[in-house]
Design a protein around this motif. Structure first.
Motif, PDB file in Angstrom:
ATOM      1  N   MET A   1     162.516  33.617  64.390  1.00  0.00           N
ATOM      2  CA  MET A   1     161.539  32.535  64.195  1.00  0.00           C
ATOM      3  C   MET A   1     162.100  31.540  63.188  1.00  0.00           C
ATOM      4  N   THR A   2     162.363  30.320  63.612  1.00  0.00           N
ATOM      5  CA  THR A   2     162.922  29.315  62.717  1.00  0.00           C
ATOM      6  C   THR A   2     161.859  28.355  62.196  1.00  0.00           C
ATOM      7  N   ARG A   3     160.821  28.105  62.958  1.00  0.00           N
ATOM      8  CA  ARG A   3     159.743  27.240  62.512  1.00  0.00           C
ATOM      9  C   ARG A   3     158.415  27.921  62.801  1.00  0.00           C
ATOM     10  N   LEU A   4     157.522  27.852  61.848  1.00  0.00           N
ATOM     11  CA  LEU A   4     156.183  28.397  62.045  1.00  0.00           C
ATOM     12  C   LEU A   4     155.235  27.307  62.487  1.00  0.00           C
ATOM     13  N   ARG A   5     154.451  27.607  63.504  1.00  0.00           N
ATOM     14  CA  ARG A   5     153.317  26.752  63.840  1.00  0.00           C
ATOM     15  C   ARG A   5     152.146  27.231  62.990  1.00  0.00           C
ATOM     16  N   ILE A   6     151.727  26.384  62.055  1.00  0.00           N
ATOM     17  CA  ILE A   6     150.656  26.783  61.135  1.00  0.00           C
ATOM     18  C   ILE A   6     149.438  25.886  61.343  1.00  0.00           C
ATOM     19  N   GLY A   7     148.314  26.523  61.595  1.00  0.00           N
ATOM     20  CA  GLY A   7     147.053  25.816  61.709  1.00  0.00           C
ATOM     21  C   GLY A   7     146.280  25.883  60.406  1.00  0.00           C
ATOM     22  N   LEU A   8     145.258  25.044  60.306  1.00  0.00           N
ATOM     23  CA  LEU A   8     144.447  24.952  59.092  1.00  0.00           C
ATOM     24  C   LEU A   8     142.982  25.150  59.437  1.00  0.00           C
ATOM     25  N   VAL A   9     142.332  26.037  58.704  1.00  0.00           N
ATOM     26  CA  VAL A   9     140.887  26.226  58.797  1.00  0.00           C
ATOM     27  C   VAL A   9     140.272  25.632  57.538  1.00  0.00           C
ATOM     28  N   GLY A  10     139.468  24.592  57.707  1.00  0.00           N
ATOM     29  CA  GLY A  10     138.815  23.944  56.573  1.00  0.00           C
ATOM     30  C   GLY A  10     139.096  22.460  56.526  1.00  0.00           C
ATOM     31  N   THR A  11     138.121  21.707  56.028  1.00  0.00           N
ATOM     32  CA  THR A  11     138.256  20.244  55.966  1.00  0.00           C
ATOM     33  C   THR A  11     137.762  19.670  54.635  1.00  0.00           C
ATOM     34  N   GLY A  12     137.496  20.529  53.671  1.00  0.00           N
ATOM     35  CA  GLY A  12     136.957  20.072  52.393  1.00  0.00           C
ATOM     36  C   GLY A  12     137.991  19.440  51.499  1.00  0.00           C
ATOM     37  N   PRO A  13     137.642  19.202  50.219  1.00  0.00           N
ATOM     38  CA  PRO A  13     138.552  18.523  49.300  1.00  0.00           C
ATOM     39  C   PRO A  13     139.892  19.234  49.124  1.00  0.00           C
ATOM     40  N   TRP A  14     139.902  20.568  49.011  1.00  0.00           N
ATOM     41  CA  TRP A  14     141.140  21.325  48.827  1.00  0.00           C
ATOM     42  C   TRP A  14     142.001  21.219  50.082  1.00  0.00           C
ATOM     43  N   ALA A  15     141.364  21.316  51.245  1.00  0.00           N
ATOM     44  CA  ALA A  15     142.106  21.178  52.501  1.00  0.00           C
ATOM     45  C   ALA A  15     142.696  19.778  52.632  1.00  0.00           C
ATOM     46  N   SER A  16     141.916  18.764  52.281  1.00  0.00           N
ATOM     47  CA  SER A  16     142.357  17.378  52.453  1.00  0.00           C
ATOM     48  C   SER A  16     143.428  16.970  51.448  1.00  0.00           C
ATOM     49  N   ALA A  17     143.292  17.453  50.201  1.00  0.00           N
ATOM     50  CA  ALA A  17     144.200  17.011  49.151  1.00  0.00           C
ATOM     51  C   ALA A  17     145.500  17.798  49.099  1.00  0.00           C
ATOM     52  N   THR A  18     145.466  19.078  49.473  1.00  0.00           N
ATOM     53  CA  THR A  18     146.641  19.935  49.291  1.00  0.00           C
ATOM     54  C   THR A  18     147.132  20.543  50.587  1.00  0.00           C
ATOM     55  N   TYR A  19     146.279  21.229  51.312  1.00  0.00           N
ATOM     56  CA  TYR A  19     146.724  21.999  52.465  1.00  0.00           C
ATOM     57  C   TYR A  19     147.228  21.118  53.606  1.00  0.00           C
ATOM     58  N   ALA A  20     146.412  20.177  54.036  1.00  0.00           N
ATOM     59  CA  ALA A  20     146.813  19.352  55.185  1.00  0.00           C
ATOM     60  C   ALA A  20     148.084  18.557  54.904  1.00  0.00           C
ATOM     61  N   PRO A  21     148.164  17.809  53.790  1.00  0.00           N
ATOM     62  CA  PRO A  21     149.425  17.087  53.537  1.00  0.00           C
ATOM     63  C   PRO A  21     150.606  18.033  53.325  1.00  0.00           C
ATOM     64  N   GLY A  22     150.356  19.205  52.701  1.00  0.00           N
ATOM     65  CA  GLY A  22     151.435  20.154  52.502  1.00  0.00           C
ATOM     66  C   GLY A  22     152.004  20.675  53.805  1.00  0.00           C
ATOM     67  N   LEU A  23     151.137  20.963  54.766  1.00  0.00           N
ATOM     68  CA  LEU A  23     151.602  21.435  56.070  1.00  0.00           C
ATOM     69  C   LEU A  23     152.270  20.314  56.854  1.00  0.00           C
ATOM     70  N   ALA A  24     151.703  19.122  56.780  1.00  0.00           N
ATOM     71  CA  ALA A  24     152.267  18.006  57.541  1.00  0.00           C
ATOM     72  C   ALA A  24     153.651  17.615  57.048  1.00  0.00           C
ATOM     73  N   LEU A  25     153.901  17.761  55.753  1.00  0.00           N
ATOM     74  CA  LEU A  25     155.178  17.319  55.171  1.00  0.00           C
ATOM     75  C   LEU A  25     156.214  18.427  55.068  1.00  0.00           C
ATOM     76  N   HIS A  26     155.827  19.662  55.317  1.00  0.00           N
ATOM     77  CA  HIS A  26     156.781  20.759  55.164  1.00  0.00           C
ATOM     78  C   HIS A  26     157.862  20.659  56.241  1.00  0.00           C
ATOM     79  N   PRO A  27     159.139  20.677  55.858  1.00  0.00           N
ATOM     80  CA  PRO A  27     160.206  20.441  56.838  1.00  0.00           C
ATOM     81  C   PRO A  27     160.382  21.558  57.856  1.00  0.00           C
ATOM     82  N   ASP A  28     159.885  22.754  57.560  1.00  0.00           N
ATOM     83  CA  ASP A  28     160.094  23.891  58.456  1.00  0.00           C
ATOM     84  C   ASP A  28     158.820  24.350  59.155  1.00  0.00           C
ATOM     85  N   VAL A  29     157.819  23.489  59.177  1.00  0.00           N
ATOM     86  CA  VAL A  29     156.513  23.845  59.738  1.00  0.00           C
ATOM     87  C   VAL A  29     156.107  22.839  60.800  1.00  0.00           C
TER      88      VAL A  29
END
Length: 296
Positions: A1-29
């Motif tokens: 497995m070279t790249r993980l397909r990672i989904g996100l559960v949640g849409t609140g402030p923590w999801a919007s500020a950290t999780y979503a941008p972190g997953l979108a910008l991660h080079p191996d995700v």
């Protein structure tokens, strides 16, 4: 497995500020999609990060190799059980649940499914604080420690935050910042073998902990401290002297490291130190402390 397909559960402030941008910008995700209890919020967040909003959470699980959770703990636990049953690795928020039964059921579900898990204890993934912890663990000889987290999130002079995070407002510092304190004390001093706890002003909780091997520690946990006295201190005292956790400010890097940790655990099959079983132990200790406070 070279790249993980990672989904996100949640849409609140923590999801919007950290999780979503972190997953979108991660080079191996590959950011595989978002599900939230409010479809319109999921759609807006998905559009911002060029991914898919799912109306059915099980469809998100089917489209993902792993799932990150940014929802309240007792919403997280049953959803993460379903994700594990679908074969998804788990990137969990802390605490994993606020009841030992809920945390245990989740840990057992992950074990049955054979999926990897990481609980996002922020200080364990920030470069400065994780390196400091590794150094102190290697040094050893610690007599006692303390981890004090004075937050002002719900202080009268701290702003109106209760509507933003209702579960934190109801459960207080014990459950919100208590996991951080335990995540720093236990790797160095050992598992907790005895708990004493008492209430302080507001939501403040005072803990006295006995650790395997004989060391002791204390923790003061609050989200209602006045703004001017807010702060974090982790201190250890032992045969080599006294050491204090250095200051740190890494708003996005810890999450990237948590994703990396999950990917490594999924690839190698070697459990991460901050896996769901450690999350279960943290919940058990905090639940015991909560019982002691209620009886005080």
């Amino acid at each position: 497995m070279t790249r993980l397909r990672i989904g996100l559960v949640g849409t609140g402030p923590w999801a919007s500020a950290t999780y979503a941008p972190g997953l979108a910008l991660h080079p191996d995700v590959d950011f595989s999609g978002i599900w939230g209890r409010r479809p319109e919020a999921a759609a807006a967040l998905a559009a911002t990060h060029a991914t898919t909003a799912y109306a059915d959470v099980d469809e998100l699980f089917a489209a993902s190799d792993a799932v990150a959770f940014a929802v309240p703990p007792d919403v997280q636990a049953p959803l993460a059980e379903r994700a594990a049953a679908a074969g998804c690795h788990l990137l969990l928020d802390k605490p994993v649940a606020t009841t030992p039964d809920g945390a245990r059921q989740l840990a057992e579900a992950a074990g049955r499914a054979g999926v990897a898990s990481v609980v996002f204890f922020t200080l364990r993934f920030a470069a400065v604080t994780s390196a400091w912890l590794d150094e102190q663990t290697a040094t050893g000889g610690w007599f006692t420690g303390r981890a004090d987290w004075y937050g002002s999130f719900y202080a009268p002079d701290g702003g109106a935050a209760a509507s933003v995070s209702p579960w934190r407002a109801s459960r207080g510092g014990l459950w919100d910042v208590g996991p951080h304190a335990l995540s720093m004390l236990m790797p160095v001093l050992g598992d907790v073998t005895a708990v004493t706890a008492a209430p302080g002003p507001g939501d403040t909780a005072h803990l006295i902990l006995r650790h395997a091997g004989g060391a002791s520690s204390t923790a003061t946990l609050s989200l209602t401290a006045p703004v001017k006295c807010a702060g974090l201190t982790v201190e250890l005292r032992g045969t080599s002297g006294t050491v204090v956790l250095p200051s740190w400010d890494e708003p996005t890097d810890p999450f990237r490291r948590a994703v990396d940790g999950l990917a490594e655990a999924a690839r190698t099959g070697v459990a991460h130190p901050c896996d769901v079983r450690f999350g279960l132990r943290v919940t058990e200790i905090l639940a015991e402390a909560e019982d002691r406070i209620a009886a005080a």
